[in-house]
Design an enzyme around this catalytic site. Sequence first.
Site, PDB file in Angstrom:
ATOM      1  N   TYR A 169     -16.293  25.898  64.981  1.00 25.87           N
ATOM      2  CA  TYR A 169     -16.787  27.057  65.253  1.00 25.87           C
ATOM      3  C   TYR A 169     -16.183  28.207  64.857  1.00 25.87           C
ATOM      4  O   TYR A 169     -16.450  29.202  64.105  1.00 25.87           O
ATOM      5  CB  TYR A 169     -17.315  27.032  66.717  1.00 25.87           C
ATOM      6  N   GLY A 200     -18.642  39.003  72.578  1.00 28.57           N
ATOM      7  CA  GLY A 200     -17.572  38.347  73.446  1.00 28.57           C
ATOM      8  C   GLY A 200     -18.302  37.045  74.101  1.00 28.57           C
ATOM      9  O   GLY A 200     -18.599  35.992  73.479  1.00 28.57           O
ATOM     10  N   ASP A 203     -24.470  35.710  78.334  1.00 23.92           N
ATOM     11  CA  ASP A 203     -24.923  34.321  78.994  1.00 23.92           C
ATOM     12  C   ASP A 203     -26.241  34.017  78.327  1.00 23.92           C
ATOM     13  O   ASP A 203     -27.521  34.108  78.932  1.00 23.92           O
ATOM     14  CB  ASP A 203     -25.211  35.046  80.610  1.00 23.92           C
TER      15      ASP A 203
HETATM   16  P1  NAD Z   1     -28.833  31.252  71.382  1.00 22.25           P
HETATM   17  O1  NAD Z   1     -28.550  29.664  71.091  1.00 22.25           O
HETATM   18  O2  NAD Z   1     -29.711  31.658  72.410  1.00 22.25           O
HETATM   19  O3  NAD Z   1     -29.128  31.544  69.840  1.00 22.25           O
HETATM   20  C1  NAD Z   1     -29.080  31.130  68.581  1.00 22.25           C
HETATM   21  C2  NAD Z   1     -30.563  31.013  67.975  1.00 22.25           C
HETATM   22  O4  NAD Z   1     -30.350  30.593  66.643  1.00 22.25           O
HETATM   23  C3  NAD Z   1     -31.510  30.052  68.651  1.00 22.25           C
HETATM   24  O5  NAD Z   1     -32.719  30.784  68.870  1.00 22.25           O
HETATM   25  C4  NAD Z   1     -31.717  29.015  67.601  1.00 22.25           C
HETATM   26  O6  NAD Z   1     -33.002  28.217  67.683  1.00 22.25           O
HETATM   27  C5  NAD Z   1     -31.297  29.691  66.085  1.00 22.25           C
HETATM   28  N1  NAD Z   1     -30.958  28.767  65.230  1.00 22.25           N
HETATM   29  C6  NAD Z   1     -29.909  27.672  65.371  1.00 22.25           C
HETATM   30  N2  NAD Z   1     -30.137  26.943  64.091  1.00 22.25           N
HETATM   31  C7  NAD Z   1     -30.880  27.748  63.328  1.00 22.25           C
HETATM   32  C8  NAD Z   1     -31.548  27.667  61.920  1.00 22.25           C
HETATM   33  N3  NAD Z   1     -30.873  26.287  61.255  1.00 22.25           N
HETATM   34  N4  NAD Z   1     -32.223  28.284  61.473  1.00 22.25           N
HETATM   35  C9  NAD Z   1     -32.793  29.377  62.109  1.00 22.25           C
HETATM   36  N5  NAD Z   1     -32.364  29.547  63.563  1.00 22.25           N
HETATM   37  C10 NAD Z   1     -31.535  28.811  63.943  1.00 22.25           C
HETATM   38  O7  NAD Z   1     -27.404  31.742  71.404  1.00 22.25           O
HETATM   39  P2  NAD Z   1     -26.909  33.137  71.101  1.00 22.25           P
HETATM   40  O8  NAD Z   1     -25.818  33.295  71.887  1.00 22.25           O
HETATM   41  O9  NAD Z   1     -28.143  34.252  71.332  1.00 22.25           O
HETATM   42  O10 NAD Z   1     -26.360  33.252  69.594  1.00 22.25           O
HETATM   43  C11 NAD Z   1     -26.563  34.160  68.622  1.00 22.25           C
HETATM   44  C12 NAD Z   1     -25.425  34.570  67.759  1.00 22.25           C
HETATM   45  O11 NAD Z   1     -24.397  35.059  68.427  1.00 22.25           O
HETATM   46  C13 NAD Z   1     -24.911  33.083  67.328  1.00 22.25           C
HETATM   47  O12 NAD Z   1     -24.621  33.355  65.950  1.00 22.25           O
HETATM   48  C14 NAD Z   1     -23.635  33.106  67.992  1.00 22.25           C
HETATM   49  O13 NAD Z   1     -22.708  32.241  67.340  1.00 22.25           O
HETATM   50  C15 NAD Z   1     -23.264  34.394  68.186  1.00 22.25           C
HETATM   51  N6  NAD Z   1     -22.390  34.489  69.451  1.00 22.25           N
HETATM   52  C16 NAD Z   1     -22.694  34.532  70.704  1.00 22.25           C
HETATM   53  C17 NAD Z   1     -21.801  34.333  71.972  1.00 22.25           C
HETATM   54  C18 NAD Z   1     -22.122  34.203  73.344  1.00 22.25           C
HETATM   55  O14 NAD Z   1     -21.444  34.409  74.292  1.00 22.25           O
HETATM   56  N7  NAD Z   1     -23.415  33.768  73.568  1.00 22.25           N
HETATM   57  C19 NAD Z   1     -20.615  34.796  71.694  1.00 22.25           C
HETATM   58  C20 NAD Z   1     -20.204  35.213  70.254  1.00 22.25           C
HETATM   59  C21 NAD Z   1     -21.085  34.905  69.341  1.00 22.25           C
END
Ligand code: NAD
Length: 276
Positions: A169, A200, A203
């Site tokens: 990741y 960061g 949730d």
């Molecule tokens: P989440 O799992 O709720 O959202 C991710 C979304 O991406 C989901 O709706 C999923 O269906 C979609 N997805 C996955 N694979 C896919 C594909 N092949 N094609 C199209 N859509 C796809 O999680 P989130 O936390 O909302 O994540 C959103 C972004 O934020 C991500 O890139 C994640 O790496 C990043 N992020 C999240 C956090 C955190 O703390 N939640 C921290 C840093 C970065």
Amino acid sequence: MEIKGKTVIVTGAARGIGRGIAGAFAREGANIVLADLGGLADKTAGDWNYALAAEADLTSAEKDIKAHGGKTMTIEVDVSDRASCQNLVDKSIAAFGRLDVIVNNAGIIQTGPLVGFAERDWDRIFAVNVKGIFLLSQAALPYLMGNGGVIINIASVAGKRGFPHMGAYCASKFAAIGLTQSMAAELAEYAIRVNAICPGNVDTAMWFDHLSKAERQRHLHSTNTVEDTFNAVIDATVPLGREQSPDDMAEAALYLARAENVTGISLTVAGGFVMN
Ligand code: NAD
């Protein structure tokens, strides 16, 4: 950029951070394309370590965002697939006649010691978190060029420093930041700005359905709930002592869409957890 009347594609928009960002652009009067796996996730349910957003999530996001007014549509996409990205761009253009902002937010995670980490999981993380940015951006570029277009890539604090059990990741998010900088340097002459946001701890399903459980297992806090684990991580690591929200990321995305003199940055929104 003036956001009203512009067309914005948000990937991973069915829930979490993507849904929050889509809602914020909708409130500013943009046309919103909510792109996510939807039915594709239903068909492949169980093939990842936690459930990705299903058709019902995409439909509920659309209902939610339509309430803000403006025009909204949903398109199923797998960002790791070239034809699927092209279809997303073609349908967005057919519906709204223009493309202005791409938010490459779709992302997945798997954690675990590198010694036993599955090659299949490594490849899928890179296919979604890195190649997905390349494929959708490439498909969208002809419509963004000369148009003052904006690309916003959602990276992570895991793109700024390494964490144990997060090799794949972290590597994918470092790559997303490198790609952001290269695109910014290359596409400036076409008046396209490219920036990243590094969230960061938010949730969302990514935290609660995967990270919290993994963290609990790793520290053998098996009696803690996932919420307790999440809160313990925040207390221990975040100077401002608070988690981040999809709305925090939406605020950063609106800023980056509007900031005409900003390109190539990776804006950390993490309460001080990571400071660069
Ligand atoms: P989440 O799992 O709720 O959202 C991710 C979304 O991406 C989901 O709706 C999923 O269906 C979609 N997805 C996955 N694979 C896919 C594909 N092949 N094609 C199209 N859509 C796809 O999680 P989130 O936390 O909302 O994540 C959103 C972004 O934020 C991500 O890139 C994640 O790496 C990043 N992020 C999240 C956090 C955190 O703390 N939640 C921290 C840093 C970065």
